[in-house]
Design an enzyme around this catalytic site. Sequence first.
Site, PDB file in Angstrom:
ATOM      1  N   ILE A 155       0.933  -1.322   0.036  1.00 56.24           N
ATOM      2  CA  ILE A 155       0.057  -0.039  -0.012  1.00 56.24           C
ATOM      3  C   ILE A 155       1.024   1.062  -0.064  1.00 56.24           C
ATOM      4  O   ILE A 155       0.664   2.148  -0.829  1.00 56.24           O
ATOM      5  CB  ILE A 155      -0.981  -0.159   1.035  1.00 56.24           C
ATOM      6  CG1 ILE A 155      -1.946  -1.126   1.119  1.00 56.24           C
ATOM      7  CG2 ILE A 155      -1.690   1.293   1.311  1.00 56.24           C
ATOM      8  CD1 ILE A 155      -2.725  -1.491   2.232  1.00 56.24           C
ATOM      9  N   ARG A 232      -3.488   0.871  11.217  1.00 59.66           N
ATOM     10  CA  ARG A 232      -4.216   0.532  12.258  1.00 59.66           C
ATOM     11  C   ARG A 232      -4.343   1.509  13.451  1.00 59.66           C
ATOM     12  O   ARG A 232      -2.957   1.907  13.499  1.00 59.66           O
ATOM     13  CB  ARG A 232      -3.653  -1.052  13.048  1.00 59.66           C
ATOM     14  CG  ARG A 232      -3.912  -2.127  11.887  1.00 59.66           C
ATOM     15  CD  ARG A 232      -5.632  -2.447  11.910  1.00 59.66           C
ATOM     16  NE  ARG A 232      -6.001  -3.524  11.349  1.00 59.66           N
ATOM     17  CZ  ARG A 232      -6.400  -3.752  10.078  1.00 59.66           C
ATOM     18  NH1 ARG A 232      -6.726  -2.485   9.373  1.00 59.66           N
ATOM     19  NH2 ARG A 232      -6.793  -4.608   9.448  1.00 59.66           N
ATOM     20  N   GLU A 261     -11.988   0.816  17.815  1.00 57.16           N
ATOM     21  CA  GLU A 261     -13.340   1.099  16.819  1.00 57.16           C
ATOM     22  C   GLU A 261     -14.670  -0.019  17.162  1.00 57.16           C
ATOM     23  O   GLU A 261     -14.549  -0.842  17.546  1.00 57.16           O
ATOM     24  CB  GLU A 261     -12.619   0.610  15.326  1.00 57.16           C
ATOM     25  CG  GLU A 261     -11.656   1.393  14.648  1.00 57.16           C
ATOM     26  CD  GLU A 261     -10.995   0.986  13.600  1.00 57.16           C
ATOM     27  OE1 GLU A 261     -11.677   0.059  13.076  1.00 57.16           O
ATOM     28  OE2 GLU A 261      -9.905   1.404  13.291  1.00 57.16           O
ATOM     29  N   HIS A 279     -13.043   4.274   9.247  1.00 55.09           N
ATOM     30  CA  HIS A 279     -12.348   3.119   8.738  1.00 55.09           C
ATOM     31  C   HIS A 279     -13.090   2.653   7.390  1.00 55.09           C
ATOM     32  O   HIS A 279     -13.596   1.555   7.253  1.00 55.09           O
ATOM     33  CB  HIS A 279     -12.342   1.717   9.722  1.00 55.09           C
ATOM     34  CG  HIS A 279     -11.434   0.882   9.349  1.00 55.09           C
ATOM     35  ND1 HIS A 279     -10.870  -0.137  10.147  1.00 55.09           N
ATOM     36  CD2 HIS A 279     -10.953   0.551   8.157  1.00 55.09           C
ATOM     37  CE1 HIS A 279      -9.934  -0.914   9.735  1.00 55.09           C
ATOM     38  NE2 HIS A 279     -10.162  -0.651   8.505  1.00 55.09           N
TER      39      HIS A 279
HETATM   40  C1  8YV Z   1     -11.267  -3.959   6.017  1.00 51.20           C
HETATM   41  C2  8YV Z   1      -8.960  -3.789   6.347  1.00 51.20           C
HETATM   42  O1  8YV Z   1     -12.338  -2.822   5.853  1.00 51.20           O
HETATM   43  O2  8YV Z   1      -8.352  -5.039   5.039  1.00 51.20           O
HETATM   44  C3  8YV Z   1      -8.278  -4.728   6.080  1.00 51.20           C
HETATM   45  O3  8YV Z   1      -7.373  -5.367   6.991  1.00 51.20           O
HETATM   46  O4  8YV Z   1      -8.779  -2.933   7.418  1.00 51.20           O
HETATM   47  C4  8YV Z   1     -10.049  -3.257   5.748  1.00 51.20           C
HETATM   48  O5  8YV Z   1      -9.761  -3.303   4.404  1.00 51.20           O
HETATM   49  C5  8YV Z   1     -11.786  -4.662   7.186  1.00 51.20           C
HETATM   50  O6  8YV Z   1     -11.039  -4.461   8.268  1.00 51.20           O
HETATM   51  C6  8YV Z   1     -12.447  -5.797   7.010  1.00 51.20           C
HETATM   52  O7  8YV Z   1     -12.695  -6.653   8.122  1.00 51.20           O
END
Ligand code: 8YV
Length: 313
Positions: A155, A232, A261, A279
Amino acid sequence: MTKHRILMNGRLLPALEQQLAQDYDLHPLWKEADSDAFLTQHGAEFEGLVTSARVGATAALIKALPALKVISSFGVGYETIAIAEAQQRHIPIGYTPDVLNDCVADTAMGLLIDVARGMSASDRYAREKKWLKSPYPLTTRVSGKRLGIVGLGRIGQVIARRASGFDMDIRYHNRKPNPALPYTYEATLAALANWCDFLVVASAGGAETKHLISRDILKALGPRGFLVNISRGSVIDEVALIEALEQNLIAGAGLDVYDDEPNIPERLLALDNAVLLPHLASATHETRQAMADLVMDNLHTFFSTGQVKVAVS
Ligand code: 8YV
């Protein structure tokens, strides 16, 4: 042919739940009033476990499924899954990296521009009709500025590409440098924070990165520096961040993730120099569908070849 019995831990996208129920003998654990009693009685029936980055799977849950052969998780993060427990039993864990890189990187850039240019704050200003009295105060330029990326992984690299389009000067900090990348490596996080105008956190969550962004790092970022977090909440010492924002020790923060969260601390909600998203970085129709497809693909591939398509290694 009998369908493989799959346990679902937590809710998923409705379309994904439907598809899972079509292809598998799916049982939603969250419907059980007493999940422990259910697992004691039926745990041995399940070959698969489907979950998400948000809900994960504890060691106790994995232990309660003695016939478990595969886990398929919706999300790129896996710090909520008891990896050691699964790996010790040679249970592959499918997850959904890469397909969300673009949307998460887009969100990082959105937060960065929003917090620097005061978009959300000035939207409130306009709606409150304050413009009628005076123009909105000047904000901070983004183009051509210095961007520090914490965690230049999948990312982070897409964020760097986006930022190149804004003529930003890019440096990064990782556990170790990646010589294949055209960006300058800073050996310490403090040096990166000290150098940059914008510090974007794109590292993984979990114990290893807990409170990486400490009071000292925020001090190094300084009163003209902005912090963006799309990884996170645990990576940032949230109490130190709130204090830094309250005391203008940093200029502002754009956040998509939090410690607890969906609870956002009241003190953070009260701050005008913070942009707060619930999120949603990967939450577009297109990306969530691609993640759902990969959850299915990981399961299908496992049941036909014995391996998931994309595994946590
Ligand atoms: C999700 C994310 O929305 O992919 C991940 O780790 O944090 C997010 O893309 C989410 O946590 C899916 O449960």
